[in-house]
Scaffold this motif. Structure first.
Motif, short mmCIF file in Angstrom:
data_model
loop_
_atom_site.label_atom_id
_atom_site.label_comp_id
_atom_site.label_asym_id
_atom_site.label_seq_id
_atom_site.Cartn_x
_atom_site.Cartn_y
_atom_site.Cartn_z
N MET A 4 0.83 -1.20 0.00
CA MET A 4 0.00 0.00 0.00
C MET A 4 0.87 1.26 0.00
SD MET A 4 -3.34 -0.41 2.41
CE MET A 4 -4.66 -1.57 2.02
N VAL A 7 1.94 1.99 -3.50
CA VAL A 7 0.82 2.55 -4.27
C VAL A 7 0.61 4.01 -3.89
CG1 VAL A 7 -1.66 2.39 -4.75
CG2 VAL A 7 -0.30 0.30 -4.50
N ALA A 8 0.67 4.30 -2.58
CA ALA A 8 0.48 5.68 -2.11
C ALA A 8 1.54 6.61 -2.68
CB ALA A 8 0.50 5.71 -0.58
N ALA A 11 0.88 7.18 -6.43
CA ALA A 11 -0.32 7.99 -6.68
C ALA A 11 -0.23 9.37 -6.05
CB ALA A 11 -1.55 7.26 -6.15
N THR A 17 -5.64 7.00 2.34
CA THR A 17 -6.46 7.20 1.13
C THR A 17 -6.43 5.96 0.25
OG1 THR A 17 -6.07 9.60 1.14
CG2 THR A 17 -6.73 8.61 -0.95
N VAL A 18 -5.25 5.36 0.10
CA VAL A 18 -5.15 4.11 -0.66
C VAL A 18 -6.03 3.04 -0.04
CG1 VAL A 18 -3.61 2.23 -1.35
CG2 VAL A 18 -2.83 4.61 -1.51
N SER A 19 -6.00 2.95 1.30
CA SER A 19 -6.82 1.96 2.02
C SER A 19 -8.30 2.18 1.75
CB SER A 19 -6.53 2.05 3.52
OG SER A 19 -7.35 1.15 4.25
N LEU A 22 -9.03 1.13 -2.04
CA LEU A 22 -8.92 -0.30 -2.31
C LEU A 22 -9.94 -1.12 -1.52
CD1 LEU A 22 -5.06 -0.83 -2.53
CD2 LEU A 22 -6.69 -0.18 -4.31
N SER A 26 -14.25 4.75 -0.56
CA SER A 26 -13.74 6.10 -0.82
C SER A 26 -14.86 7.13 -0.75
CB SER A 26 -13.05 6.15 -2.18
OG SER A 26 -13.92 5.72 -3.21
N VAL A 39 -5.37 6.27 -7.77
CA VAL A 39 -4.93 5.20 -6.89
C VAL A 39 -5.08 3.84 -7.56
CG1 VAL A 39 -5.45 3.96 -4.74
CG2 VAL A 39 -5.37 6.46 -4.75
N ALA A 43 -2.17 1.21 -8.54
CA ALA A 43 -2.19 -0.17 -8.05
C ALA A 43 -2.04 -1.16 -9.20
CB ALA A 43 -3.48 -0.43 -7.29
#
Length: 338
Positions: A4, A7-8, A11, A17-19, A22, A26, A39, A43
């Protein structure tokens, strides 16, 4: 394998925010559509496996549980990417379907965050407490909240903590036996880490054991490699250089050691060193030069237990609260001889 955190970074957003994206929540957290798309694109580009409950068919009998992790923003000791990947790997081995939602909070603001969370989006939550003496107003909450406390104990909730007593006593015995003449202490002045609370307990035990540690030899610096380097420079200017250095955590120790070496003051030959650290540090600190002697706090073991307790809470919310205690270990390496 992408995390994660990767990815963060790609992005340009936070791990939380990624959590949210995904985990398919959101919208509830008001993440802009353009951000969510960025995001998801990051990913996909990184090959991150998205195990989103929204991707399951409506008639699917297995829906991944969402485990929220309340994490103190001030605690930069534990890598959230390492935590999430360890939990994902662990739950996969246990054949448990799990998604993780990171919920950051500021110290002394945890109660507000717990009150404001939409509990429909989280099946259970692990609350990370960085300071052992953290003051929580738990009477404000219902016993029915699906909470598991990490590094904290309360009889109303599932929890996991650890004891450093035996490992600290063993280190005290070694210090007492070797009769060090001058002992210096490097500790943090801000950004509390989980290690620091156990280190404070250890210093209290040293005092009770009659180990002479003069307050004049206490150096408080920022919790960083730079802070450790500053501490080393201050120690080099002491009229009498220490025979033993005790460090609150491994970051400070690693910041100090190269500065000593550049000034021809080598560990363990000119002075010895012992530190407190996390089990996630072991993989590389045992190969550090010199390898560090540590009282090791079993942080990853505690997260695995906390995850088990969270799933037990989901499956049986009426079960009597359980508290588990892990034991710290003293690992003797090159920085301190016996």
């Amino acid at each position: 394998m992408a995390t994660m955190k990767d990815v963060a970074a790609r992005a340009g957003v936070s791990v939380s925010t990624v959590s949210f994206v995904l985990n398919g929540i959101s919208k509830q957290h008001k993440v802009a559509d353009t951000t969510a798309k960025r995001v998801l694109r990051a990913a996909k580009e990184l090959g991150y496996h998205i195990n989103n409950p929204l991707e399951l068919s409506p008639d699917s009998s297995v829906r991944p549980k969402v485990i929220g992790i309340f994490f103190p923003q001030e605690n930069n000791a534990i890598d959230l990417g390492i935590i999430t990947e360890n939990i994902y790997q662990y739950t996969t081995l246990q054949n448990l379907a799990c998604n993780i939602m990171i919920i950051p909070y500021q110290l002394e603001q945890l109660n507000v965050v717990i009150k404001n969370i939409d509990w429909k989006t989280v099946d259970a939550a692990i609350i990370v407490i960085s300071q052992l003496k953290e003051s929580l107003k738990l009477d404000e909450f219902s016993d029915e909240l699906p909470l598991v406390f990490y590094n904290y104990s309360d009889p109303r909730y599932n929890s996991v903590s650890c004891s450093s007593t035996e490992a600290s006593k063993l280190l005290c015995d070694i210090i007492h036996t070797k009769e060090y003449k001058d002992i210096a202490v490097i500790r943090s002045e801000s950004s509390p880490r989980i290690c620091d609370s156990y280190f404070t307990q250890f210093l209290e035990l040293c005092e009770q054991s009659g180990i002479p540690v003069s307050t004049k030899n206490y150096i408080s610096v920022e919790n960083s490699f730079y802070g450790g380097a500053i501490a080393a420079r201050k120690l080099l200017n002491f009229s009498s250089r220490p025979s033993l250095i005790l460090s609150a955590n491994t970051v400070l120790a690693q910041g100090a050691i190269p500065v000593f070496a550049r000034n021809k003051f080598f560990i363990p030959y000119n002075t010895e060193l012992a530190s407190f650290g996390l089990d996630q540090d072991l993989s590389y600190l045992q190969n550090h030069i010199p390898s560090l002697t540590m009282v090791v706090i079993p942080s990853m073991e505690m997260f695995k237990i906390a995850t088990d307790l969270a799933f037990e809470l989901i499956d049986n919310p009426e079960k009597k609260p359980v508290h588990r205690i892990c034991q710290c270990k003293l690992i003797i390496n090159e920085s301190l001889s016996i």
